[in-house]
Design a protein around this motif. Structure first.
Motif, PDB file in Angstrom:
ATOM      1  N   ALA A 194       0.561  -1.445  -0.104  1.00 55.92           N
ATOM      2  CA  ALA A 194       0.175   0.291   0.308  1.00 55.92           C
ATOM      3  C   ALA A 194       0.367   1.239   0.040  1.00 55.92           C
ATOM      4  O   ALA A 194       0.193   2.356  -0.033  1.00 55.92           O
ATOM      5  CB  ALA A 194      -0.905   0.027   1.127  1.00 55.92           C
ATOM      6  N   SER A 195       2.232   1.245   0.238  1.00 58.04           N
ATOM      7  CA  SER A 195       3.073   2.774   0.322  1.00 58.04           C
ATOM      8  C   SER A 195       4.013   2.621  -0.182  1.00 58.04           C
ATOM      9  O   SER A 195       4.511   3.387  -0.950  1.00 58.04           O
ATOM     10  CB  SER A 195       3.824   1.666   0.891  1.00 58.04           C
ATOM     11  N   PHE A 196       2.996   2.481  -2.155  1.00 53.93           N
ATOM     12  CA  PHE A 196       3.566   3.068  -3.279  1.00 53.93           C
ATOM     13  C   PHE A 196       2.342   2.610  -4.616  1.00 53.93           C
ATOM     14  O   PHE A 196       1.903   1.330  -4.262  1.00 53.93           O
ATOM     15  CB  PHE A 196       5.118   2.256  -3.880  1.00 53.93           C
ATOM     16  N   ASP A 197       2.560   3.084  -5.388  1.00 63.74           N
ATOM     17  CA  ASP A 197       1.852   3.237  -7.170  1.00 63.74           C
ATOM     18  C   ASP A 197       2.140   2.365  -7.902  1.00 63.74           C
ATOM     19  O   ASP A 197       1.687   1.960  -8.337  1.00 63.74           O
ATOM     20  CB  ASP A 197       1.037   4.069  -7.011  1.00 63.74           C
ATOM     21  N   LEU A 229       4.049   0.748 -11.051  1.00 57.42           N
ATOM     22  CA  LEU A 229       4.196  -1.058 -11.270  1.00 57.42           C
ATOM     23  C   LEU A 229       5.370  -1.025 -11.714  1.00 57.42           C
ATOM     24  O   LEU A 229       6.409  -0.620 -12.475  1.00 57.42           O
ATOM     25  CB  LEU A 229       2.946  -0.555 -12.925  1.00 57.42           C
ATOM     26  N   LYS A 278       4.122  -4.514  -7.545  1.00 58.22           N
ATOM     27  CA  LYS A 278       2.308  -3.902  -8.225  1.00 58.22           C
ATOM     28  C   LYS A 278       2.936  -4.404  -9.397  1.00 58.22           C
ATOM     29  O   LYS A 278       3.638  -3.804 -10.250  1.00 58.22           O
ATOM     30  CB  LYS A 278       1.625  -3.054  -7.489  1.00 58.22           C
ATOM     31  N   GLU A 297       1.157  -4.735 -14.050  1.00 56.44           N
ATOM     32  CA  GLU A 297      -0.296  -4.971 -14.336  1.00 56.44           C
ATOM     33  C   GLU A 297       0.181  -4.707 -15.989  1.00 56.44           C
ATOM     34  O   GLU A 297       1.159  -4.126 -15.803  1.00 56.44           O
ATOM     35  CB  GLU A 297      -1.493  -3.589 -13.731  1.00 56.44           C
TER      36      GLU A 297
END
Length: 141
Positions: A24-27, A29, A47, A49
């Motif tokens: 949850a601490s980064f977005d 990819l 993460k 995608e």
């Protein structure tokens, strides 16, 4: 926080790491975060995608654990190409010297185990698109 002489990335030692909080601490990819080290190996979370790049690690295996979602790893083997589908909770090791391309059309969270300093795009790879962060992992938080 401590640092290792040969790797400047700080890693929290002797402190439990909640993987949900870490993710949850980064977005970003395809941009792994190092959550801890085991001997000379990084434990990384990422993460993902869409598609990564075809790449190969000449001298090391690559371990995948799917924390959430589903990951497919395309493999180029002597008998031809095949896909390995990894649902949540699955593990798979890509053997050293095997060309592979991870992808996740709907997105996934993964944990990787690789020797410290191993680039996310391997030793040899296809052209790296702008959205792929081709590093050896980032500090968590």
């Amino acid at each position: 926080m401590t640092t290792r002489e040969n790797t400047p990335t700080p890693v929290r030692e002797n402190t439990p790491i909640d993987l949900g909080e870490a993710l949850a601490s980064f977005d970003a990819l395809w941009s792994p975060r190092i959550v801890t080290r085991v001997n000379d190996y990084d434990v990384r979370v990422a993460k993902v995608e869409g598609d990564h790049v075809w790449h190969v690690h000449d001298d090391t295996d690559e371990f995948f654990l799917v924390v959430d979602g589903e990951l497919t790893i395309a493999l180029r083997e002597p008998a031809g190409e095949r896909d390995v589908v990894l649902p949540r909770g699955s593990v798979f090791t890509v053997p050293r010297g095997t060309w592979h391309k991870p992808r996740s059309p709907k997105g996934a969270a993964i944990l990787l185990l690789e020797p410290t300093g191993t680039p996310t795009v391997g030793d040899r790879h296809d052209e790296v698109p702008d959205h792929v962060d081709a590093t050896t992992g980032h500090a968590l938080g």
